[in-house]
Design a protein around this motif. Structure first.
Motif, mmCIF file in Angstrom:
data_model
loop_
_atom_site.group_PDB
_atom_site.id
_atom_site.type_symbol
_atom_site.label_atom_id
_atom_site.label_comp_id
_atom_site.label_asym_id
_atom_site.label_seq_id
_atom_site.Cartn_x
_atom_site.Cartn_y
_atom_site.Cartn_z
ATOM 1 N N GLU A 93 -27.206 22.158 -7.126
ATOM 2 C CA GLU A 93 -27.474 20.561 -7.046
ATOM 3 C C GLU A 93 -27.569 20.370 -8.541
ATOM 4 O O GLU A 93 -28.231 21.025 -9.176
ATOM 5 N N MET B 79 -33.260 19.007 -3.404
ATOM 6 C CA MET B 79 -32.620 19.953 -2.346
ATOM 7 C C MET B 79 -31.914 19.124 -1.385
ATOM 8 O O MET B 79 -32.136 18.106 -1.006
ATOM 9 N N SER B 80 -30.883 19.918 -0.679
ATOM 10 C CA SER B 80 -30.287 19.224 0.131
ATOM 11 C C SER B 80 -30.922 19.688 1.633
ATOM 12 O O SER B 80 -31.376 20.628 1.734
ATOM 13 N N ASP C 160 -30.004 11.288 -5.495
ATOM 14 C CA ASP C 160 -31.173 12.107 -5.517
ATOM 15 C C ASP C 160 -32.299 11.627 -6.600
ATOM 16 O O ASP C 160 -32.981 10.726 -6.537
ATOM 17 N N ASP D 118 -27.384 15.396 -4.563
ATOM 18 C CA ASP D 118 -27.744 16.511 -3.803
ATOM 19 C C ASP D 118 -27.159 16.477 -2.362
ATOM 20 O O ASP D 118 -27.790 15.880 -1.377
ATOM 21 N N GLU E 160 -36.109 9.689 -1.933
ATOM 22 C CA GLU E 160 -36.044 10.510 -3.016
ATOM 23 C C GLU E 160 -36.550 9.951 -4.093
ATOM 24 O O GLU E 160 -37.841 9.425 -4.085
HETATM 25 CA CA CA Z 1 -32.944 16.850 -3.061
#
Ligand code: CA
Ligand code: FEO
Ligand code: CA
Length: 667
Positions: free
Chosen positions: A611, A1-2, A560, A575, A468
Motif C-alpha cells: 500500500e 491498510m486494505s 486513503d 490502499d 479514512e
Molecule cells: Ca488504509
C-alpha cells in the motif's frame, strides 16, 4: 491498510478461516484489520446510510455546489466532456501548476514516477536509529531489544516537521506487523513469545531526524538527539473525561491513568503547536475472548468495536494476559484513542486524550477556529461508521506552547450528520443531552468517550463508507474526507442497493468536500458535496471527477491518505488497487479549484502487495515522501511477490521523490 474487497476477488479457499473473508490476500485481512471483512460490520444501528443520502444529494443537487468552486460540479455518471470548465482546462494550460506526465497503473516490482523524477530509499524496517552496538539489521536474526532501537515495521503516516534549512523530523507510524514476512518459519498457530515481543516492539511510532545533502537528497541521521521509538509497551498517560474511569482500571493500573503502549497507529496529524497526534485504529485484533467477559455492558461495547469472542488471530493473549479479555476485560478500553506526543522532546510522556473519543481512529487534522479554539477532524475507519470533530474548551495561545498541550484534554465531541440538501450538522455527544442518558449507558462523559460509537449510533449520525483520512486544505479552508470503499453496501440486507445509486457496492470509494458554515471550523453546520467518485471511468459509469472530462483522468480506487501541496492541489495515496484493479497502489494528484478541478492524474506506482500508505511534502514542496507499507503482503517468504526495496526479503520502506532538476514536485 486494505479492508474491503469484492467477493469476486476470492482465491480458492484453503481453510475455514479464509472461506469467510472477502480479500485476495488472506494475510492482509488477518494482520492489518483483524480480519474484519469476515465479520458483519459492527454498526447495527438504524442510522441513515450514507449512500442513501448521497443518492438523493446527487439527484437533487448534482448541478449545484457551494462557494467559489461551484462551477466544477456537473453531471455524475457520464464519461463525456461536461462543461465549459473542462474546455478551458484543455485550452489554457495548467492553472494548478501540475504539469507532470501521468504514470499508468502497473503491476511490476518497482517504484514508477513520471519522466524527470527519481525515487530513492530514505529508511526501512530494521534500520538502526541509535548508535548502540549490535542494532544493525540482519533478517531472521532480530530480537525485540534490537527492534526497539530500529525503525519499526509497516510504516504508515508520515509527518514532516522542519527544524532548520535542510533539516527536519520525519514522523512515521508503524501500524501493524506481518509476522509471516518477518520471521522465517513462522507458524501462525504457534507464535513464540520472542516473536510476539518483537512485534510489540515493531509497532508504534518513529521520530527520525533527516538531512538534505546537496547532491544525494535526503538521508536519515543515525544517532540524532531527536530520534525516538515509541512502541507497543511505551508508558503513556490517559487524560480527559475517561481517565480514571472504572472501565479504564486494570490489575496492572488500578487507578486507570497509565497505559503501556500504542497499537495499530494508522495515520496521524501535526498540531499547530507542533505536537503529533497519532491514531490507534484496528486495536480490536490484539484482544481475545470477549465471550468470556461477564459484564454484559462491557461485552456489548467490545462487540460494537469488533473484538473477537474467542482467540485472536495474533494469539498475543497466550503470552501477555492484558490482551486476554477473560483476565483483563478493561485493557481494550485503553486503546482506540488519539495519542499526543512532543516530537521535540524525546523523553516526553505520550498522552492518550480520551476527550477526542474512542473508535478506530484513522487520522486527525487540527485547525484553529476563529475564536481561537482548537478543532480536530477525525474519521472512524469502519464500514458504516462515522466522521467526528472535536472542539476544545480552551483557546490556542501562539505564545505559550506548553499551555496548548492541555487543549485536547477538554472540549466537545461531535458526530457528523450529512443531510440530503447538501448541508450537514455536527451533533454534540454530551452525556445527559438527548438520548445520551444514564439509562442508555451514558451516565457521565467518560462513558461517552469510551463508547463513542454507541453514542453516535443513538444521536443519528450518518453511517459512512469507511472514513479514512480527513484533512483541511490550507489553501481554501475546506475539509476533504476520503471514504475508501464499502462493497457491503446493498448486500446482506444493508441499505442502499438501489441500482440507480452510482455507488452501490462501493468498491472504489469517494472523496467528499466540506465547507464549515461561514468558514468557521467551530460552527455547528457545514455544506458538503462530492469531489470524486473513484473508479475507472472507462469501465465504470458511476465515476465522477468534479465534472472534469473523465476520458482524461487516471483511474483511481480506494483513496486513503491525503495531503496538499502549497497550491492547494490534493494528493492521494491509495490502499486497495491490487484487489480492485489487479494493479499496484499509487499516488495521485488532483486540483480542487480552477478549470482543472477534478483532473486526477497518477504520479507514482507502488510495488506488489504494498500500500502507498501515506505521503507528505517537504516544506518547500521539492520532495515528496511516501511510505511503502507491507510490500509483498499476500505472499510468503518462500514465494514472494515483492523483493522491494533491496532485491531480498521485502521491507516496509519510506521513499522520497525529487525532480531531476530539483524543482517543485508536480510542476
Ligand atoms: Ca488504509
Ligand atoms: Fe489503517 Fe484506515 O487505514
Ligand atoms: Ca490509512
Amino acid at each position: 491498510m486494505s479492508l474491503d474487497h469484492d467477493p469476486s476477488d476470492l482465491l480458492p479457499v484453503v481453510d475455514d478461516y479464509r472461506s469467510n473473508q472477502c480479500f485476495v490476500h488472506p494475510q492482509t485481512c488477518r494482520w492489518s484489520c483483524g480480519n474484519q471483512c469476515a465479520h458483519p460490520a459492527p454498526n447495527e444501528s438504524g442510522n441513515e446510510y450514507f449512500g442513501a443520502v448521497a443518492r438523493r444529494y446527487i439527484s437533487r443537487r448534482r448541478l449545484l455546489g457551494f462557494g467559489a468552486l461551484a462551477a466544477g460540479m456537473l453531471v455524475v455518471g457520464k464519461n463525456t466532456v461536461l462543461g465549459a470548465e473542462t474546455a478551458r482546462a484543455q485550452s489554457a494550460g495548467s492553472s494548478s501548476g501540475l504539469n507532470f506526465t501521468p504514470v499508468k497503473l502497473d503491476g511490476s516490482d518497482r517504484i514508477i514516477v513520471p519522466p524527470g523524477y527519481k525515487s530513492e530509499i530514505l529508511i526501512r524496517w530494521g534500520d538502526p536509529l541509535f548508535l548502540d552496538p549490535g542494532t544493525g539489521f540482519e533478517f531472521g536474526k532480530q530480537t525485540a531489544a534490537q527492534q526497539e532501537r530500529q525503525f519499526g515495521y509497516n510504516c504508515d503516516y508520515l509527518g514532516f516537521i522542519p527544524l532548520a534549512k535542510d533539516r527536519a523530523l520525519l514522523i512515521a507510524n508503524h501500524e501493524y506487523t506481518n509476522p509471516e514476512l518477518m520471521f522465517p518459519g513462522y507458524d501462525p498457530e504457534n507464535p513464540t513469545k520472542e516473536q510476539v515481543d518483537y512485534e510489540l516492539a515493531a509497532h508504534g511510532v518513529s521520530v527520525v531526524h533527516i538531512e538534505r545533502h546537496p547532491m544525494r537528497g535526503w538521508r536519515y541521521t543515525l544517532g540524532a538527539w531527536h530520534n525516538r521509538r515509541i512502541t507497543g509497551t511505551t508508558p503513556m498517560r490517559l487524560t480527559g473525561p475517561a481517565a480514571g474511569h472504572p472501565w479504564m482500571r486494570t490489575s496492572a493500573d488500578p487507578a486507570g491513568y497509565t497505559v503501556l503502549g500504542t497499537l495499530n497507529n494508522c495515520s496521524a496529524g501535526i498540531t499547530p503547536w507542533g505536537t503529533v497526534l497519532t491514531c490507534e485504529e484496528n486495536f480490536n485484533q490484539y484482544f481475545a475472548n470477549n465471550d468470556q467477559v461477564a459484564d454484559a455492558a462491557k461485552k456489548a461495547a467490545h462487540k460494537r468495536y469488533g473484538l473477537p469472542g474467542g482467540a485472536s488471530e495474533r494469539k498475543w493473549e497466550r503470552f501477555h494476559k492484558r490482551f486476554d479479555l477473560a483476565q483483563e476485560p478493561n485493557e481494550a478500553f485503553r486503546f482506540g484513542w488519539v495519542v499526543e506526543f512532543d516530537p521535540h522532546d524525546p523523553g516526553s510522556l505520550p498522552r492518550k486524550h480520551t476527550a477526542l473519543g474512542r473508535f478506530k481512529h484513522e487520522a486527525t487534522s487540527t485547525v484553529i477556529a476563529r475564536d481561537g479554539r482548537a478543532v480536530v477532524y477525525m474519521g472512524d475507519d469502519e464500514r458504516f461508521d462515522y466522521v467526528y470533530k472535536f472542539v476544545s474548551d480552551g483557546k490556542y495561545d501562539p505564545n505559550d506552547r506548553q499551555a496548548n498541550f492541555r487543549l485536547l484534554e477538554s472540549g466537545t465531541l461531535y458526530a457528523a450528520k450529512f443531510k440530503d440538501d447538501g448541508t450537514g450538522e455536527w451533533i454534540p455527544l454530551i452525556a445527559g443531552q438527548g438520548k445520551l442518558t444514564a439509562a442508555n449507558g451514558f451516565a457521565n462523559q467518560g462513558d461517552v468517550c469510551i463508547k463513542t460509537r454507541l453514542a453516535a449510533d443513538l444521536v443519528g449520525a450518518t453511517r459512512m463508507d469507511r472514513p479514512e483520512d480527513i484533512e483541511v486544505n490550507p489553501a481554501n479552508g475546506y475539509i476533504y474526507a476520503a471514504m475508501t470503499n464499502n462493497s457491503q453496501r446493498g448486500t446482506s440486507g444493508r441499505p442502499g442497493t438501489d441500482a440507480a445509486n452510482p455507488r452501490a457496492e462501493n468498491r472504489h470509494g469517494h472523496i467528499i468536500e466540506m465547507m464549515p458554515a461561514g468558514g468557521d471550523h467551530a460552527a455547528p453546520t457545514f455544506q458538503w458535496r462530492f469531489l470524486m467518485l473513484c473508479g475507472d471511468p472507462a469501465k465504470d459509469k458511476g465515476t465522477y471527477f468534479a465534472g472534469f472530462d473523465q476520458s482524461l483522468v487516471s483511474p483511481i480506487s480506494s483513496p486513503d491518505n491525503i495531503t496538499f501541496d502549497r497550491r492547494g492541489n490534493l494528493w492521494i495515496s491509495t490502499d486497495g488497487q491490487p484487489s480492485t484493479f489487479k494493479k499496484n497502489d499509487g499516488v495521485f494528484a488532483v486540483p480542487v479549484a480552477g478549470p482543472e478541478r477534478g483532473y486526477n492524474r497518477q504520479f507514482l506506482s507502488g510495488v506488489p502487495g504494498g500500500e502507498c500508505a501515506s505521503l507528505v511534502f517537504s516544506d518547500n514542496d521539492d520532495t515528496l515522501f511516501v511510505s511503502i507499507q507491507h510490500p509483498g503482503e499476500g505472499s510468503t517468504l518462500e514465494n514472494l511477490t515483492s523483493n522491494f526495496p533491496d532485491g531480498k526479503e521485502p521491507r516496509p520502506t519510506v521513499i522520497f521523490v525529487m525532480k531531476d532538476d530539483g524543482g517543485v514536485i508536480g510542476s
